[in-house]
Design a protein around this motif. Structure first.
Motif, PDB file in Angstrom:
ATOM      1  N   CYS A  12       0.876  -1.288  -0.125  1.00  0.00           N
ATOM      2  CA  CYS A  12      -0.224  -0.001  -0.251  1.00  0.00           C
ATOM      3  C   CYS A  12       0.798   1.249   0.028  1.00  0.00           C
ATOM      4  N   GLY A  72       1.981  -7.583   6.339  1.00  0.00           N
ATOM      5  CA  GLY A  72       2.668  -6.168   6.119  1.00  0.00           C
ATOM      6  C   GLY A  72       1.536  -5.296   6.681  1.00  0.00           C
ATOM      7  N   HIS A  73       0.513  -4.954   7.146  1.00  0.00           N
ATOM      8  CA  HIS A  73      -0.059  -4.343   7.450  1.00  0.00           C
ATOM      9  C   HIS A  73      -1.179  -4.348   8.143  1.00  0.00           C
ATOM     10  N   HIS A  74      -1.061  -2.928   8.874  1.00  0.00           N
ATOM     11  CA  HIS A  74      -1.198  -3.021  10.978  1.00  0.00           C
ATOM     12  C   HIS A  74      -2.275  -2.074  10.805  1.00  0.00           C
ATOM     13  N   TRP A  89      -7.819   0.744   9.030  1.00  0.00           N
ATOM     14  CA  TRP A  89      -7.893   1.434   7.573  1.00  0.00           C
ATOM     15  C   TRP A  89      -6.112   1.747   7.229  1.00  0.00           C
ATOM     16  N   SER A  90      -6.014   2.719   6.096  1.00  0.00           N
ATOM     17  CA  SER A  90      -4.595   2.852   4.865  1.00  0.00           C
ATOM     18  C   SER A  90      -3.868   3.699   5.757  1.00  0.00           C
ATOM     19  N   HIS A  91      -2.866   3.906   5.919  1.00  0.00           N
ATOM     20  CA  HIS A  91      -2.428   5.309   6.441  1.00  0.00           C
ATOM     21  C   HIS A  91      -1.453   5.843   5.322  1.00  0.00           C
ATOM     22  N   ALA A  92      -1.305   4.916   4.230  1.00  0.00           N
ATOM     23  CA  ALA A  92      -0.641   5.611   3.077  1.00  0.00           C
ATOM     24  C   ALA A  92      -1.396   6.217   2.416  1.00  0.00           C
TER      25      ALA A  92
HETATM   26  C1  LIG Z   1       6.530  -0.076   4.525  1.00  0.00           C
HETATM   27  C2  LIG Z   1       5.187  -0.540   5.186  1.00  0.00           C
HETATM   28  O1  LIG Z   1       4.594  -1.655   3.827  1.00  0.00           O
HETATM   29  C3  LIG Z   1       4.122   0.365   5.201  1.00  0.00           C
HETATM   30  O2  LIG Z   1       4.697   1.706   6.208  1.00  0.00           O
HETATM   31  C4  LIG Z   1       3.045  -0.276   5.603  1.00  0.00           C
HETATM   32  C5  LIG Z   1       2.720  -0.783   7.169  1.00  0.00           C
HETATM   33  N1  LIG Z   1       1.031  -0.847   7.480  1.00  0.00           N
HETATM   34  C6  LIG Z   1       0.532  -0.327   6.880  1.00  0.00           C
HETATM   35  N2  LIG Z   1      -0.775  -0.838   7.703  1.00  0.00           N
HETATM   36  C7  LIG Z   1      -1.849   0.123   7.628  1.00  0.00           C
HETATM   37  N3  LIG Z   1      -2.772   0.133   7.796  1.00  0.00           N
HETATM   38  N4  LIG Z   1      -1.488   1.081   6.777  1.00  0.00           N
HETATM   39  C8  LIG Z   1      -0.529   1.874   5.837  1.00  0.00           C
HETATM   40  O3  LIG Z   1      -1.119   2.477   4.961  1.00  0.00           O
HETATM   41  C9  LIG Z   1       0.805   0.728   6.276  1.00  0.00           C
HETATM   42  N5  LIG Z   1       2.053   0.838   5.612  1.00  0.00           N
END
Ligand SMILES: C[C@H](O)[C@H](O)[C@H]1CNC2=NC(N)=NC(=O)C2=N1
Length: 118
Positions: A12, A72-74, A89-92
């Motif tokens: 993401c 890899g998603h948190h 949600w997706s931080h990016a």
């Molecule tokens: C580099 C790494 O994969 C990114 O920072 C990932 C990590 N986990 C993440 N988790 C979530 N929920 N949103 C993200 O945008 C995100 N980015």
């Protein structure tokens, strides 16, 4: 097992596609217990899971942490006595991505394998 949980997460980045309104409605059918909320202008998926004590809530928290690391998603995780609030949600992209729905479905599966209070 929901089909969504078996799909793969994509990396993401800031230019990743936000889930459209139509996609959100379709994905939500697989995760009916999740609330669609907006916090600080960001759409998020949230569900509260209840447990019999703090130890079980903490064990669930760690299991969700494991599937997050694997993908890899948190999520945001708030662990309290007998209760864990999971928010995806997706931080990016400051929005919802398909990854969030996949991980919400996987969170439900983890919850199913735990003893819960609800
Ligand atoms: C580099 C790494 O994969 C990114 O920072 C990932 C990590 N986990 C993440 N988790 C979530 N929920 N949103 C993200 O945008 C995100 N980015």
């Amino acid at each position: 097992m929901s089909q969504l949980s078996e799909q793969s997460c994509e990396a993401c980045s800031a230019d990743a596609p936000k889930a459209t309104r139509e996609q959100i409605e379709a994905f939500r059918r697989d995760i009916p217990d999740w609330q669609l909320i907006e916090r600080d202008g960001i759409m998020q998926l949230e569900r509260v899971f209840t447990f019999r004590n703090f130890k079980q809530a903490l064990a669930f928290t760690n299991q969700v942490g494991d599937i997050a690391e694997e993908a890899g998603h948190h999520p945001a995780l708030l662990t309290e006595w007998g209760k864990v609030t999971v928010t995806w949600w997706s931080h990016a992209i400051k929005s919802l991505h398909k990854n969030d729905f996949i991980l919400a479905a996987r969170t439900d599966e983890v919850a199913e394998s735990n003893v819960r209070a609800d």
